[in-house]
Every structure is written in C-alpha cells, then in structure tokens.
Design a protein around this motif. Sequence first.
Motif, PDB file in Angstrom:
ATOM      1  N   ARG A  15      41.940  40.944  46.354  1.00 31.45           N
ATOM      2  CA  ARG A  15      42.314  41.376  45.010  1.00 31.45           C
ATOM      3  C   ARG A  15      42.750  40.119  44.265  1.00 31.45           C
ATOM      4  N   THR A  16      42.069  39.813  43.191  1.00 28.23           N
ATOM      5  CA  THR A  16      42.407  38.605  42.455  1.00 28.23           C
ATOM      6  C   THR A  16      43.712  38.788  41.692  1.00 28.23           C
ATOM      7  N   TYR A  17      44.212  37.674  41.209  1.00 25.23           N
ATOM      8  CA  TYR A  17      45.466  37.711  40.437  1.00 25.23           C
ATOM      9  C   TYR A  17      45.350  38.696  39.281  1.00 25.23           C
ATOM     10  N   ASP A  18      44.207  38.678  38.584  1.00 23.29           N
ATOM     11  CA  ASP A  18      44.046  39.531  37.409  1.00 23.29           C
ATOM     12  C   ASP A  18      43.907  41.004  37.780  1.00 23.29           C
ATOM     13  N   GLU A  19      43.473  41.300  39.006  1.00 24.83           N
ATOM     14  CA  GLU A  19      43.277  42.696  39.414  1.00 24.83           C
ATOM     15  C   GLU A  19      44.571  43.367  39.867  1.00 24.83           C
ATOM     16  N   ILE A  20      45.581  42.581  40.146  1.00 22.97           N
ATOM     17  CA  ILE A  20      46.834  43.130  40.662  1.00 22.97           C
ATOM     18  C   ILE A  20      47.836  43.282  39.524  1.00 22.97           C
ATOM     19  N   ALA A  21      48.429  44.465  39.455  1.00 26.55           N
ATOM     20  CA  ALA A  21      49.466  44.731  38.462  1.00 26.55           C
ATOM     21  C   ALA A  21      50.809  44.839  39.158  1.00 26.55           C
ATOM     22  N   VAL A  22      51.870  44.528  38.420  1.00 23.45           N
ATOM     23  CA  VAL A  22      53.218  44.701  38.966  1.00 23.45           C
ATOM     24  C   VAL A  22      53.394  46.157  39.382  1.00 23.45           C
ATOM     25  N   GLY A  23      53.883  46.366  40.605  1.00 23.73           N
ATOM     26  CA  GLY A  23      54.055  47.713  41.145  1.00 23.73           C
ATOM     27  C   GLY A  23      52.971  48.123  42.114  1.00 23.73           C
ATOM     28  N   ASP A  24      51.840  47.403  42.105  1.00 21.73           N
ATOM     29  CA  ASP A  24      50.786  47.720  43.067  1.00 21.73           C
ATOM     30  C   ASP A  24      51.270  47.429  44.489  1.00 21.73           C
ATOM     31  N   THR A  25      50.805  48.236  45.452  1.00 23.72           N
ATOM     32  CA  THR A  25      51.214  48.085  46.851  1.00 23.72           C
ATOM     33  C   THR A  25      50.015  48.151  47.787  1.00 23.72           C
ATOM     34  N   ALA A  26      50.257  47.705  48.993  1.00 21.80           N
ATOM     35  CA  ALA A  26      49.287  47.859  50.087  1.00 21.80           C
ATOM     36  C   ALA A  26      50.067  48.083  51.369  1.00 21.80           C
ATOM     37  N   THR A  27      49.462  48.766  52.339  1.00 27.39           N
ATOM     38  CA  THR A  27      50.156  49.083  53.592  1.00 27.39           C
ATOM     39  C   THR A  27      49.278  48.778  54.793  1.00 27.39           C
ATOM     40  N   PHE A  84      45.918  42.060  50.576  1.00 28.71           N
ATOM     41  CA  PHE A  84      46.686  42.089  49.338  1.00 28.71           C
ATOM     42  C   PHE A  84      47.562  40.853  49.210  1.00 28.71           C
ATOM     43  N   PRO A  85      47.136  39.830  48.536  1.00 27.06           N
ATOM     44  CA  PRO A  85      45.895  39.733  47.743  1.00 27.06           C
ATOM     45  C   PRO A  85      44.604  39.559  48.565  1.00 27.06           C
ATOM     46  N   GLY A  86      44.696  39.013  49.813  1.00 24.66           N
ATOM     47  CA  GLY A  86      43.505  38.876  50.628  1.00 24.66           C
ATOM     48  C   GLY A  86      42.979  37.451  50.670  1.00 24.66           C
ATOM     49  N   PRO A  87      41.711  37.263  51.080  1.00 25.79           N
ATOM     50  CA  PRO A  87      41.144  35.921  51.235  1.00 25.79           C
ATOM     51  C   PRO A  87      41.326  35.074  49.979  1.00 25.79           C
ATOM     52  N   GLY A  88      41.766  33.831  50.179  1.00 33.23           N
ATOM     53  CA  GLY A  88      42.037  32.924  49.076  1.00 33.23           C
ATOM     54  C   GLY A  88      43.508  32.822  48.744  1.00 33.23           C
ATOM     55  N   THR A  89      44.330  33.701  49.358  1.00 31.86           N
ATOM     56  CA  THR A  89      45.769  33.666  49.129  1.00 31.86           C
ATOM     57  C   THR A  89      46.382  32.462  49.828  1.00 31.86           C
ATOM     58  N   ILE A  90      47.311  31.796  49.144  1.00 39.20           N
ATOM     59  CA  ILE A  90      48.021  30.661  49.735  1.00 39.20           C
ATOM     60  C   ILE A  90      49.502  30.982  49.759  1.00 39.20           C
ATOM     61  N   TYR A  91      50.079  30.956  50.951  1.00 45.08           N
ATOM     62  CA  TYR A  91      51.512  31.199  51.128  1.00 45.08           C
ATOM     63  C   TYR A  91      52.298  30.071  50.465  1.00 45.08           C
ATOM     64  N   VAL A  92      53.340  30.420  49.730  1.00 45.27           N
ATOM     65  CA  VAL A  92      54.239  29.434  49.149  1.00 45.27           C
ATOM     66  C   VAL A  92      55.628  29.538  49.760  1.00 45.27           C
ATOM     67  N   ASP A 150      39.247  33.859  42.334  1.00 41.38           N
ATOM     68  CA  ASP A 150      37.840  34.238  42.510  1.00 41.38           C
ATOM     69  C   ASP A 150      37.719  35.436  43.429  1.00 41.38           C
ATOM     70  N   LYS A 151      36.831  36.345  43.077  1.00 39.89           N
ATOM     71  CA  LYS A 151      36.588  37.546  43.878  1.00 39.89           C
ATOM     72  C   LYS A 151      35.841  37.176  45.155  1.00 39.89           C
ATOM     73  N   VAL A 152      36.292  37.742  46.280  1.00 42.34           N
ATOM     74  CA  VAL A 152      35.656  37.484  47.578  1.00 42.34           C
ATOM     75  C   VAL A 152      35.411  38.805  48.284  1.00 42.34           C
ATOM     76  N   ARG A 153      34.181  38.989  48.768  1.00 45.47           N
ATOM     77  CA  ARG A 153      33.850  40.154  49.606  1.00 45.47           C
ATOM     78  C   ARG A 153      32.933  39.660  50.722  1.00 45.47           C
ATOM     79  N   LEU A 154      33.453  39.709  51.960  1.00 46.12           N
ATOM     80  CA  LEU A 154      32.751  39.149  53.109  1.00 46.12           C
ATOM     81  C   LEU A 154      32.676  40.163  54.236  1.00 46.12           C
ATOM     82  N   VAL A 155      31.670  40.000  55.082  1.00 47.57           N
ATOM     83  CA  VAL A 155      31.622  40.790  56.318  1.00 47.57           C
ATOM     84  C   VAL A 155      32.753  40.321  57.220  1.00 47.57           C
ATOM     85  N   LYS A 156      33.465  41.267  57.809  1.00 50.18           N
ATOM     86  CA  LYS A 156      34.577  40.914  58.688  1.00 50.18           C
ATOM     87  C   LYS A 156      34.084  40.077  59.863  1.00 50.18           C
TER      88      LYS A 156
END
Length: 477
Positions: A15-27, A84-92, A150-156
């Motif tokens: 999920r890119t930065y622009d696709e995520i809204a404040v309050g969105d969650t994942a489990t 969430f956010p998924g591939p491309g995320t960098i821990y700070v 950038d949007k990423v969709r890959l085979v696991k």
Amino acid sequence: MNHFTDPDSLWIENRTYDEIAVGDTATLLRTLRHEDIHMFAIMSGDINPAHVDAEYARSSIFTEVIAHGMWGGALISTLLGTQFPGPGTIYVDQTLHFSRPVRVGDTVTVTVRCDRKFDHNKHMILDCVCINQHGEKVIHGTAEVLAPSDKVRLVKTELPEFRLSDTRKTRFERLMQITHGLTPISMAVAHPCDAESLRGALLARDRGLIVPTLVGPEAKIRRLAEEFGMDLGDCRIVDTPHSHASAERAVALCRAGECEALMKGSLHTDELVSEVIRKDTGLRTARRMSHVFVMDVPTYPRLMLITDAAINVAPTLLEKADIVQNAIDLAHILHIPEPKVALLAAVETVNPAMPSTIDAAALCKMADRGQIRGGLLDGPLAFDNAISAAAALTKGIRSVVAGQADILVVPDIESGNMLAKQMEYLAEALAAGIVLGARVPFVLTSRADSAETRTTSTAIAVVMAHAKRNAVTRGDA
C-alpha cells in the motif's frame, strides 16, 4: 476507514503512502509453537533458558517456557514489511512495551494502525498492538516508517522447507533409555587398540552398561589410554600378543560364561567372526547368525532395523528365514510387539528373473504357515513402498507393512551395507550394530564407527543379555 488483513493468496502487494489514510489498519494472526521458539533461538543465538530449558523455566516467575519478546516484535515487522505498507517500506524507528508473556499455544493478533502521516518526507507513525486469545495486550508500541511511493505486486517468494529435528545428542540419550534400570553386564572387548574402540568400551562402562574385559596387548592398550587421557580404572586386561589371539581369547571368555557379551575392537571383522563361527570353539547356535543395524533416522517416525548388512553375503531362502526371525526377536526385546517386516527388492511384484522377489514371496508364505513367528511380513516391496505410505498408495499397494515398516530385510550384504551407510552418512541416522543368533550378544561395528555408535550398540547388547537372563529364569532358554 479501510481495513487490510493478511491475504491468503499467491501475491504480495503493498500500500503506497498515498493509498493509506489515517485510521487504516491491518492485522496478522499467529499461534506460537515450540518450533517457533526453537527456530527463533537458532536464528538469533538467544538461548536464554527461560525460552529453551523447560526445567529451568518451571522455576522462573512464568513457571513455563515463554516466547522471546522479540518474537512478537518480529510479527510486527512481518506485517509492516509484507502488507502494511508492504514491500518498499523502510523502518525508521520502533518502540515496544512488553506487558505479558506469550506462551506456547497462545494465538497473537497483531494490529497496526496509521496514526499520522507526514507529506514532506512520506513518513508515517503507526500504532502497533499484539493481543492474545484472551483479549489481553501482550506487546504495544509505535513504529515510524518511510512508506513506499511506487506500487508493487509480486508473486510470493516460495521459501525452502525448514524442518527441526532433535539434536544427535537428544536422539542418543533417547536410544540409551532402553537400558534404564538394567544392571551392567560383563563384556569381552576384542582388541581395543585404537582410540575409538577403547573410548567406546570405556564410555559404555562409564554409562553403567558394562563391566569390560579388555582383550589385547596390554602395553599397547595402556599407552593408548595414556595418550588420549582415558581412565582405565580397574578394567580387567587380558594380555594377548596380537589381534588373532585377541579374537580367540575373547570368544573363549564368552563361551566359558565369564562374559555375557562380545564387542569387536579395532581388528578386522573377518578375523573375529571366523572365531565366533567355529563349530567346536565358537559361539554358534542352531540359528543362523545375522547382523542388524538398529537406526534412529530423523526423518522416519520409528526405529528402523536393517538386516543383514554385515554377516551373510548372499543368503539362501532358509538363511533369510533365520535372518527375519532374528530381527523379529530383537524387535520384541526392543518393545515392538508385532514388528512390520518389509522384504525388500527392486520392485514390488514377483518376477522370476529377480530371485529376491521370489524369496520375498516365499518368506511371506512361510510366515503364513507359522515357520516365521511374531511379525507381520510383506514383500516384495521396493524401498519407497516400505517406508512411504504415499508411495505405496500411488502404486496401489494395500498392506499393513507398506509405509510403516519396522524391519527392512535386504536381498544381500551389498544392498544392505549401502542402504545402512546411506542412512548414516546422508540421513544423519544414529546407528547401532549387533549380531544375533550367537550364544551371546555380539557388538559388531565398523572400524570407522565412533565411540557413540559403539556405545549405542552396547546398549542393545545389554537389553539382549538381560532378556536372556529373564528367559533362563523362566525356563524358556
């Protein structure tokens, strides 16, 4: 508010930065297993006994083994990196607070919620909570990440299968449990003139298995013990000039009843066996002698007995009948009440051009007629059918033996020796070698075998000797 869960699909999508809204969650849900604790300990090197030592953990404030705290932290990282956010995320940054332990069997629900977004650098602050099946918070904290643009969709990615097995030491100790409560037996050790054969005898002594009589050149044995720091203690040493005399004297001690069992040392197998099989002075009985490898194979759910891989070169049908009966009798002593016996061949059908298949079929009929007793026989069976239920099912084989054999009877010494060595060197099998059908148990191992192998073989001999004692007491012998 959007809610994203761990998708059970072949794809991994961010999920890119622009696709995520404040309050969105994942489990993410995960149940803790013993294997998870062990794998985390192996990966991290954290062998804190609170996590890996059940006896120690019982005395701790938690009274049982618990997960490493960072196991839960790793689940948060998993959710951030894959969903969430998924591939491309960098821990700070990450903060964690540990409220309760996670115990084996607990199911942890990890929830990550977007609390704040920073458009100038695409960072976001995420609230992270881990809750157990009782609704209790076990871990909570916050994470700051640089979200992907950038949007990423890959085979696991398909990871290699990972299987934990008991350590060799654990399997050794488990096999040694067969001697629990048994008193030491007297054993003649023929020519223990290299480090491993002498160490094997002394290790068996120190484990309370045997009272050894060392038969060989005394000066050489004492020099060897001194060189390798082995304590001979009060071991009886019968001095002999050479290996042939050692074999002759060790067999004589057993024949005279001074020793209850025999162990091969560093001499050649043929040299000792030739003394054992002598008609007038050896240890022969009415039963054909045969060798059995008792093997603990990590990938097989039961003990595997392989016979004959060391004594009978090309046994006849009647000799095979004795080989089978010997193995069945040993299985009974090892508390396998009705062993399943697979008669191996290259194929699972009778073929007149392949004598092993005809012998297998005849042995099954001999068992039907009571000429072989105490086990369930089937054959011919190819090796895969004998040890794999799936392979047997694929070939349409209906059998109480196929896929769950306790005893593998090989056609000849070449196939047996190769099979046993493959199990030992490629499958990490723990092996014990014993000769059956003689007046006394006869520990027969390779000169290349370790002291550990010699000790496990001795454990089998101890159980056999006590079974013989009990049979004499009952009047069965």
